[in-house]
Design a protein around this motif. Structure first.
Motif, short mmCIF file in Angstrom:
data_model
loop_
_atom_site.label_atom_id
_atom_site.label_comp_id
_atom_site.label_asym_id
_atom_site.label_seq_id
_atom_site.Cartn_x
_atom_site.Cartn_y
_atom_site.Cartn_z
N THR A 191 1.39 -6.03 11.73
CA THR A 191 2.50 -5.09 11.55
C THR A 191 2.99 -5.10 10.11
O THR A 191 2.95 -6.12 9.44
CB THR A 191 3.69 -5.46 12.45
OG1 THR A 191 4.28 -6.69 11.96
CG2 THR A 191 3.27 -5.64 13.89
N GLY A 192 3.42 -3.95 9.69
CA GLY A 192 4.04 -3.84 8.37
C GLY A 192 3.81 -2.45 7.78
O GLY A 192 2.68 -2.01 7.66
N GLU A 194 4.03 -1.67 4.85
CA GLU A 194 3.45 -1.76 3.52
C GLU A 194 1.93 -1.94 3.53
O GLU A 194 1.30 -1.99 2.48
CB GLU A 194 4.09 -2.93 2.76
CG GLU A 194 3.67 -4.34 3.17
CD GLU A 194 4.36 -4.85 4.44
OE1 GLU A 194 4.75 -4.03 5.30
OE2 GLU A 194 4.48 -6.08 4.61
N ASP A 234 6.43 -0.55 11.20
CA ASP A 234 7.58 -1.37 11.59
C ASP A 234 8.54 -0.64 12.52
O ASP A 234 9.65 -1.11 12.75
CB ASP A 234 8.32 -1.85 10.33
CG ASP A 234 7.54 -2.97 9.63
OD1 ASP A 234 6.90 -3.77 10.34
OD2 ASP A 234 7.56 -3.03 8.39
N GLY A 258 6.77 -9.49 11.08
CA GLY A 258 7.86 -8.99 11.90
C GLY A 258 8.53 -10.00 12.81
O GLY A 258 9.05 -9.63 13.87
MG MG Z 1 6.69 -7.15 7.95
#
Ligand code: MG
Ligand code: AMP
Length: 415
Positions: A191-192, A194, A234, A258
């Protein structure tokens, strides 16, 4: 914060062992047996020759020597997989190859090197005469029926972690199927917002994603079947959907990222709302945060293990927490891997005094003294994966302990 042992207790208690199934034994390398395996028959199943030579009656060979050879009539040759047509009588011999059943009447096999048979003159046809150049003891050159495994023997005990030689043992007793724990299907979802996963051009603020390939490969090494679930952003609602479909096809799911204190830490949020979140602050460095919960799957509850996003933390968290949990589910009685004593070749980085046990990444080599020597890798921060990639182990340093060159310390070997 809780210590690692307590975190492991809580985690393993939430990750129940799967039910044993019938496994195809030939494909079960690395799996754990759920029941003892008994041999239905002897191995080897019959007396057979351990050498290439002549099956003889030892009584015929009294006094045989280089300078007084004993001549025997050859009845023919018995290859592995065939049987002699008739018994050996006085003054007779069968030529036999390694693995061939010992013909009736013979009580030893004299190896070809102790006879007059040579490469050019093989003396294996009916009517040939072979000269035997030494006496032999009764039983010489014979592998007895049951000398490896006796019918009824327990060949492997429940809880054995199968290795390649065990698969050979199972095959040798004809055990095509065994009761054991199958490989878990384990999803990996990173997850992310970015993260870029396709190696493409990075826009400002973006990074190439590195945890997915690493975790998928670690799962293979942990004897699991990895399922690549891709990259999620996210957004909590979107992540919830991704996790819902993940648990439909997996026995367990690993996420990365996360799970920290951040405002937008979505794994923690989803597990909190739907999975009975356990949010642990583990007293280790790196990899302090660890979140897990259990989401309802179609057949059974599916553990979701939330690893931290920093790549080194994800690696260490997998090794110290996720892998043991998965191994526990797959029937391992000892899921924690190997810790040995090593010797520091150089001083290790100073402790932080924050109450956390450091798992320093160290290079490992065996010295001329036969002992394990460790050297800290060149970057110990949790984003410095390139330095940690050189590590073969995690040096375990209790907070407050200064480790000087020559000091002994526990080292957890990386799988
Ligand atoms: Mg993150
Ligand atoms: P998080 O745990 O989501 O707060 O992430 C902590 C740090 O790890 C941030 O700097 C993230 O950009 C980084 N990170 C998270 N996931 C990954 C990943 N899959 N690959 C590389 N870095 C990551």
């Amino acid at each position: 914060m809780i210590d690692l042992a307590e975190a492991r207790r809580v985690l393993l208690a939430a990750c129940p062992r799967i039910e044993p199934v019938q496994l195809d034994s030939a494909g079960a390398d690395g799996c754990v047996l759920a029941a003892d395996v008994f041999a239905p028959a002897n191995v080897p199943p019959f007396d057979n020759s351990s050498v290439d030579g002549y099956a003889v009656r030892t009584a015929d060979l009294a006094g045989a020597a280089e300078d007084s050879p004993v001549r025997l009539e050859v009845l023919g040759s018995v290859l592995a997989g065939s049987v002699a047509g008739r018994p050996v009588g006085p003054g007779q011999a069968w030529k036999v190859m390694t693995g061939a059943p010992v013909p009736e009447g013979a009580d030893a096999v004299v190896m070809v090197e102790r006879t007059s048979a040579t490469r050019t003159e093989q003396l294996g046809a009916a009517g040939d005469r072979v000269e035997v150049l030494s006496e032999v003891r009764p039983g010489a050159g014979i592998r007895r029926a049951g000398s490896d495994v006796r019918a009824g023997d327990r060949v492997l005990a429940a809880a054995t972690v199968l290795r390649p030689a065990h698969l050979g043992v199972l095959a040798s007793v004809g055990a095509r199927q065994v009761s054991g724990y199958r490989r878990l299907r384990v999803g990996v979802l990173v997850t992310g917002d970015e993260l870029v996963s396709d190696g493409g051009q990075l826009r400002p603020g973006q990074i190439h994603e590195s945890n997915r390939a690493m975790l998928l490969a670690l799962l293979v090494r942990a004897n699991c079947r990895p399922v690549d679930l891709g990259v999620a952003g996210d957004d909590v609602a979107a992540l919830r959907e991704r996790l819902d479909s993940a648990v439909a096809g997996c026995d367990a799911v690993l996420t990365s990222g996360g799970v920290s204190m951040g405002d937008s830490d979505p794994v923690r949020a989803v597990l909190d709302r739907f999975g009975g979140l356990n949010w642990l602050q583990v007293a280790i460095r790196p990899a302090k945060p660890f979140a897990f919960g259990v989401l309802p799957g179609p057949a059974f509850p599916v553990p979701v293990l939330g690893l931290p996003g920093n790549p080194v933390s994800a690696l260490v968290s997998f090794e110290l927490l996720a892998r043991p949990a998965l191994r526990h589910m797959m029937g391992h009685d000892d899921p924690y891997g190997t810790t040995v004593l090593g010797i520091a070749d150089a001083p290790l980085p100073r402790p932080h005094g924050d109450g956390r046990t450091a798992f320093l990444r160290v290079g490992c080599r065996f010295g001329p003294d036969g002992r394990l020597h460790v050297q800290p890798v060149a970057g110990q921060d949790s984003h410095q994966l390139s330095a940690s990639a050189a590590a073969g182990g995690l040096a375990v340093v209790e907070d407050g302990r200064r480790v000087e060159a020559g000091d002994e310390l526990p080292v957890h070997l990386l799988s």
